[in-house]
Design a protein around this motif. Structure first.
Motif, PDB file in Angstrom:
ATOM      1  N   ASP A 191       0.805  -1.211   0.000  1.00  0.00           N
ATOM      2  CA  ASP A 191       0.000   0.000   0.000  1.00  0.00           C
ATOM      3  C   ASP A 191       0.849   1.278   0.000  1.00  0.00           C
ATOM      4  O   ASP A 191       0.332   2.379  -0.154  1.00  0.00           O
ATOM      5  N   MET A 192       2.170   1.142   0.146  1.00  0.00           N
ATOM      6  CA  MET A 192       3.055   2.303   0.121  1.00  0.00           C
ATOM      7  C   MET A 192       3.436   2.702  -1.305  1.00  0.00           C
ATOM      8  O   MET A 192       3.823   3.856  -1.546  1.00  0.00           O
ATOM      9  N   LEU A 193       3.348   1.777  -2.240  1.00  0.00           N
ATOM     10  CA  LEU A 193       3.839   2.035  -3.592  1.00  0.00           C
ATOM     11  C   LEU A 193       3.066   3.134  -4.329  1.00  0.00           C
ATOM     12  O   LEU A 193       3.685   4.014  -4.937  1.00  0.00           O
ATOM     13  N   PRO A 194       1.720   3.144  -4.313  1.00  0.00           N
ATOM     14  CA  PRO A 194       1.015   4.199  -5.040  1.00  0.00           C
ATOM     15  C   PRO A 194       1.382   5.607  -4.583  1.00  0.00           C
ATOM     16  O   PRO A 194       1.466   6.524  -5.405  1.00  0.00           O
ATOM     17  N   ALA A 195       1.630   5.786  -3.306  1.00  0.00           N
ATOM     18  CA  ALA A 195       1.956   7.116  -2.786  1.00  0.00           C
ATOM     19  C   ALA A 195       3.301   7.608  -3.299  1.00  0.00           C
ATOM     20  O   ALA A 195       3.555   8.825  -3.331  1.00  0.00           O
ATOM     21  N   MET A 196       4.179   6.707  -3.722  1.00  0.00           N
ATOM     22  CA  MET A 196       5.495   7.108  -4.215  1.00  0.00           C
ATOM     23  C   MET A 196       5.469   7.530  -5.680  1.00  0.00           C
ATOM     24  O   MET A 196       6.413   8.177  -6.158  1.00  0.00           O
ATOM     25  N   GLU A 197       4.419   7.199  -6.394  1.00  0.00           N
ATOM     26  CA  GLU A 197       4.393   7.453  -7.829  1.00  0.00           C
ATOM     27  C   GLU A 197       4.433   8.941  -8.169  1.00  0.00           C
ATOM     28  O   GLU A 197       4.919   9.341  -9.228  1.00  0.00           O
ATOM     29  N   LYS A 198       3.933   9.792  -7.277  1.00  0.00           N
ATOM     30  CA  LYS A 198       3.928  11.230  -7.560  1.00  0.00           C
ATOM     31  C   LYS A 198       5.334  11.819  -7.579  1.00  0.00           C
ATOM     32  O   LYS A 198       5.533  12.959  -8.014  1.00  0.00           O
ATOM     33  N   TYR A 199       6.319  11.058  -7.118  1.00  0.00           N
ATOM     34  CA  TYR A 199       7.695  11.540  -7.117  1.00  0.00           C
ATOM     35  C   TYR A 199       8.460  11.103  -8.374  1.00  0.00           C
ATOM     36  O   TYR A 199       9.689  11.268  -8.442  1.00  0.00           O
ATOM     37  N   GLY A 200       7.753  10.550  -9.345  1.00  0.00           N
ATOM     38  CA  GLY A 200       8.374  10.189 -10.611  1.00  0.00           C
ATOM     39  C   GLY A 200       9.326   9.019 -10.518  1.00  0.00           C
ATOM     40  O   GLY A 200      10.383   9.013 -11.161  1.00  0.00           O
ATOM     41  N   VAL A 201       8.978   8.018  -9.737  1.00  0.00           N
ATOM     42  CA  VAL A 201       9.841   6.851  -9.544  1.00  0.00           C
ATOM     43  C   VAL A 201       9.309   5.659 -10.343  1.00  0.00           C
ATOM     44  O   VAL A 201       8.147   5.627 -10.748  1.00  0.00           O
ATOM     45  N   HIS A 202      10.186   4.707 -10.588  1.00  0.00           N
ATOM     46  CA  HIS A 202       9.832   3.467 -11.275  1.00  0.00           C
ATOM     47  C   HIS A 202       9.835   2.327 -10.258  1.00  0.00           C
ATOM     48  O   HIS A 202      10.739   2.241  -9.420  1.00  0.00           O
TER      49      HIS A 202
END
Length: 279
Positions: free
Chosen positions: A161-172
């Motif tokens: 559940d932590m992965l979607p929140a990281m997407e706004k930082y432009g990560v793969h």
């Protein structure tokens, strides 16, 4: 040997934190361009973080192995002599610092060679002692990113559940199969200590060696956004600009390397365009 992890931790003082973050850096496996250790050391400096604690290095590192000199040299400590006197010997260090204002503990150490479970227990014991609930590791590896572009950041998390929140930082999201690091082991163990952990690994130019100030700057800026801090990066910007000019000059003097870099730039830009179309 079953040492109590608490016996391996030496505190300089104790800090009162709540729901804090531990920012990790390790030299060794994922420290290409010194981006892991260089980034966290820079933040320790600009935040004027206070020395907090250290983990005794003695149980965790091999100082010598039998075999050819070039192999043994990888493990022996670096030393410096001057005028017949020894001036420096670089033994492994594992240092914690704290910036109470940012609710942040910063760790710079060397990836342990052995006894990973005990080293894990030491880190988790510090987290429990200081009120740390989140761990964020920053690392790096040499890949197909040209020095004229921003490093790619690859993310992995201890909880889905932590992965979607990281997407706004432009990560793969990380996709990898191969030899593992201590950080990967730590990710697999975070839930056992009621911790949530994120690993951010920067893909930097694989054709360069030595410290990479431009990538350190880029990763530090991204970390500052994630952590909600505003460090002064003026000195690092200057070092980055000077480094980029030196590298670009050297690359243009090597026709084959210059062509390879242009190909990497084209592949990098095409990938960005494809991502834009998909979104």
């Amino acid at each position: 040997m079953n040492e109590n992890p608490l016996d391996l931790i030496r505190y300089h003082h104790h800090a009162q934190l709540e729901d804090a973050t531990l920012l990790l850096a390790f030299s060794g496996w994922m420290d290409g361009g010194d981006v892991s250790t260089g980034t966290v050391r820079r933040l320790v400096t600009v935040l004027n973080a206070t020395p907090l604690a250290e983990i005794d290095p003695d149980p965790f590192y091999i100082q010598n192995v039998p075999g050819p000199m070039e192999i043994a040299a990888l493990f022996r400590p670096h030393i410096e002599y001057e005028d017949g006197l020894i001036k420096q010997i670089q033994m492994p260090e594992n240092q914690f610092s704290v910036d109470v204002t940012s609710n942040l503990v910063l760790f710079v150490g060397k990836e342990p060679h052995m006894r990973w479970r005990t080293f894990r227990d030491c880190l988790f014991a510090v987290c429990a002692e200081l009120g740390i609930k989140k761990i964020l590791f920053v690392g790096s590896f040499g890949g197909g990113v040209p020095h004229t572009r921003e490093p790619r950041l690859h993310v992995s998390c201890s909880h889905a559940d932590m992965l979607p929140a990281m997407e706004k930082y432009g990560v793969h999201r990380t996709t990898y199969s191969g030899p593992g690091s201590f950080v990967s082991y730590l990710l697999s163990q975070a839930d056992t200590a009621d911790l949530r952990m994120t690993s951010l690994v920067a893909e930097i130019p694989g054709y360069l060696t030595g410290a990479n100030p431009a990538s350190i700057l880029a990763v530090t800026r991204r970390l500052a956004t994630i952590l909600g801090i505003s460090p002064n990066l003026d000195e690092l910007r200057g070092a980055s600009t000077e480094w980029e000019m030196q590298v670009s000059t050297a690359v243009e003097q090597d026709g084959e390397l210059a062509e390879n870099v242009r190909q990497l730039e084209e592949e990098y830009d095409n990938q960005l365009l494809l991502q834009d179309e998909e979104t």
